[in-house]
Write an enzyme that holds these catalytic residues in place. Structure first.
Site, PDB file in Angstrom:
ATOM      1  N   GLY A  26       0.803  -1.217   0.000  1.00 41.95           N
ATOM      2  CA  GLY A  26       0.000   0.000   0.000  1.00 41.95           C
ATOM      3  C   GLY A  26       0.834   1.264   0.000  1.00 41.95           C
ATOM      4  O   GLY A  26       2.059   1.237   0.122  1.00 41.95           O
ATOM      5  N   ASP A  80       2.129  -3.058   8.041  1.00 43.99           N
ATOM      6  CA  ASP A  80       1.203  -3.029   6.914  1.00 43.99           C
ATOM      7  C   ASP A  80       0.322  -1.790   7.020  1.00 43.99           C
ATOM      8  O   ASP A  80       0.295  -1.120   8.052  1.00 43.99           O
ATOM      9  CB  ASP A  80       0.348  -4.305   6.913  1.00 43.99           C
ATOM     10  N   GLY A  81      -0.405  -1.497   5.974  1.00 43.71           N
ATOM     11  CA  GLY A  81      -1.366  -0.401   5.990  1.00 43.71           C
ATOM     12  C   GLY A  81      -2.740  -0.913   6.354  1.00 43.71           C
ATOM     13  O   GLY A  81      -2.939  -2.103   6.613  1.00 43.71           O
ATOM     14  N   ALA A  82      -3.714  -0.010   6.384  1.00 45.11           N
ATOM     15  CA  ALA A  82      -5.111  -0.384   6.610  1.00 45.11           C
ATOM     16  C   ALA A  82      -5.989   0.671   5.954  1.00 45.11           C
ATOM     17  O   ALA A  82      -5.583   1.828   5.810  1.00 45.11           O
ATOM     18  CB  ALA A  82      -5.420  -0.495   8.097  1.00 45.11           C
ATOM     19  N   LYS A  93      -9.081  -4.089   5.482  1.00 51.89           N
ATOM     20  CA  LYS A  93      -7.919  -4.058   4.597  1.00 51.89           C
ATOM     21  C   LYS A  93      -8.303  -4.721   3.271  1.00 51.89           C
ATOM     22  O   LYS A  93      -9.291  -5.425   3.196  1.00 51.89           O
ATOM     23  CB  LYS A  93      -6.732  -4.793   5.236  1.00 51.89           C
ATOM     24  N   GLY A  95      -7.991  -2.827   0.129  1.00 51.32           N
ATOM     25  CA  GLY A  95      -8.208  -1.859  -0.928  1.00 51.32           C
ATOM     26  C   GLY A  95      -7.200  -2.000  -2.054  1.00 51.32           C
ATOM     27  O   GLY A  95      -7.501  -1.714  -3.213  1.00 51.32           O
ATOM     28  N   GLY A  96      -6.016  -2.490  -1.696  1.00 52.40           N
ATOM     29  CA  GLY A  96      -4.971  -2.725  -2.697  1.00 52.40           C
ATOM     30  C   GLY A  96      -5.010  -4.127  -3.291  1.00 52.40           C
ATOM     31  O   GLY A  96      -4.180  -4.460  -4.140  1.00 52.40           O
ATOM     32  N   GLU A 102      -1.863 -10.770   2.917  1.00 49.59           N
ATOM     33  CA  GLU A 102      -1.649  -9.950   4.112  1.00 49.59           C
ATOM     34  C   GLU A 102      -2.148 -10.663   5.364  1.00 49.59           C
ATOM     35  O   GLU A 102      -1.508 -10.616   6.411  1.00 49.59           O
ATOM     36  CB  GLU A 102      -2.368  -8.604   3.948  1.00 49.59           C
ATOM     37  N   LYS A 120      -7.980   7.447   8.150  1.00 51.43           N
ATOM     38  CA  LYS A 120      -8.321   6.026   8.257  1.00 51.43           C
ATOM     39  C   LYS A 120      -8.919   5.669   9.627  1.00 51.43           C
ATOM     40  O   LYS A 120      -9.436   4.580   9.802  1.00 51.43           O
ATOM     41  CB  LYS A 120      -7.079   5.162   7.995  1.00 51.43           C
TER      42      LYS A 120
END
Length: 222
Positions: A26, A80-82, A93, A95-96, A102, A120
């Site tokens: 992300g 990681d992202g969110a 999670k 969106g990517g 993940e 977020k």
């Protein structure tokens, strides 16, 4: 420095020499991986486990040594992202499109950190569409079933064709607006034949790094 960069670079401070590190996917964790690449160049010794083809490409370009998830017994830390995070550190999670890998990596990790920008943070999950990864065979049937349940499904597209994940699946995004009982929804989705994974990451993070304008905010699980 933008808010994503603030969060992403701060999270890299939690990585220690000798760790096996899960590398998320992300736009925010991009900055973490860049920072890790600089540290590796300056002598940091780690092994990375990638969560997507795009992350693998980025990590390799920066000289970060990678190993397969199947080569390690435990991952020390995953960053990681969110797409959304609630006050209990539950998240959405995917969106990517990397939600399956993940979640596999997160579940193998001793500690999980999410890096996010302030937008977020939400009081309740659901405004961001919930990704549901499904096998192509019967995807339209599942789509119609979600429609009948009033879940406002949309099959994710890319260039006028169904978006295909790294593992060859489709994604149906559920536009729910508000998820009142995430645990119940997660259990129901897990029970459906043809659903491979979903983007509800419940109790998913141990720590959140939020890129606030006046510096990173750290939120720990209580």
């Amino acid at each position: 420095m933008n808010q994503k960069q603030l969060a992403g670079e701060k999270a890299a401070d939690y990585i220690e020499d000798g760790m096996t590190v899960g590398l998320g996917t992300g736009s925010t964790v991009f900055y973490t991986i860049q920072k890790v690449g600089e540290a590796v160049e300056n002598g940091l010794r780690i092994k990375g486990v990638s969560t997507s083809a795009s992350t693998t490409k980025l990590a390799e370009s920066l000289g970060i040594p990678l190993v397969s998830i199947d080569e390690v017994d435990q991952i020390d830390l995953t960053i990681d992202g969110a797409d959304e995070v609630d006050p209990k550190l539950n998240g959405i999670k995917g969106g990517g499109g990397a939600l399956l890998f993940e979640k596999v990596v997160a579940n193998a990790s001793s500690k999980v950190i999410w890096v996010v920008d302030p937008a977020k943070k939400v009081e309740s999950l659901g405004k961001f569409p919930l990704p549901v990864e499904v096998i192509p065979f019967g995807a339209q049937r599942l789509f119609r079933y979600f429609e009948k349940q009033g879940l406002s499904p949309v099959i994710r597209n890319k260039e006028n064709a169904p978006y295909v994940t790294d593992s060859g699946h489709y994604i149906i995004d559920l536009h729910l607006e508000k998820i009142r009982e995430p645990e119940q929804l997660a259990a129901w989705l897990d029970s459906l034949t043809g659903v491979v994974e979903h983007g509800l990451f419940l109790n998913g993070a141990d720590l959140i790094v939020v890129g606030e304008a006046d510096g990173p905010e750290i939120i720990e699980k209580y």
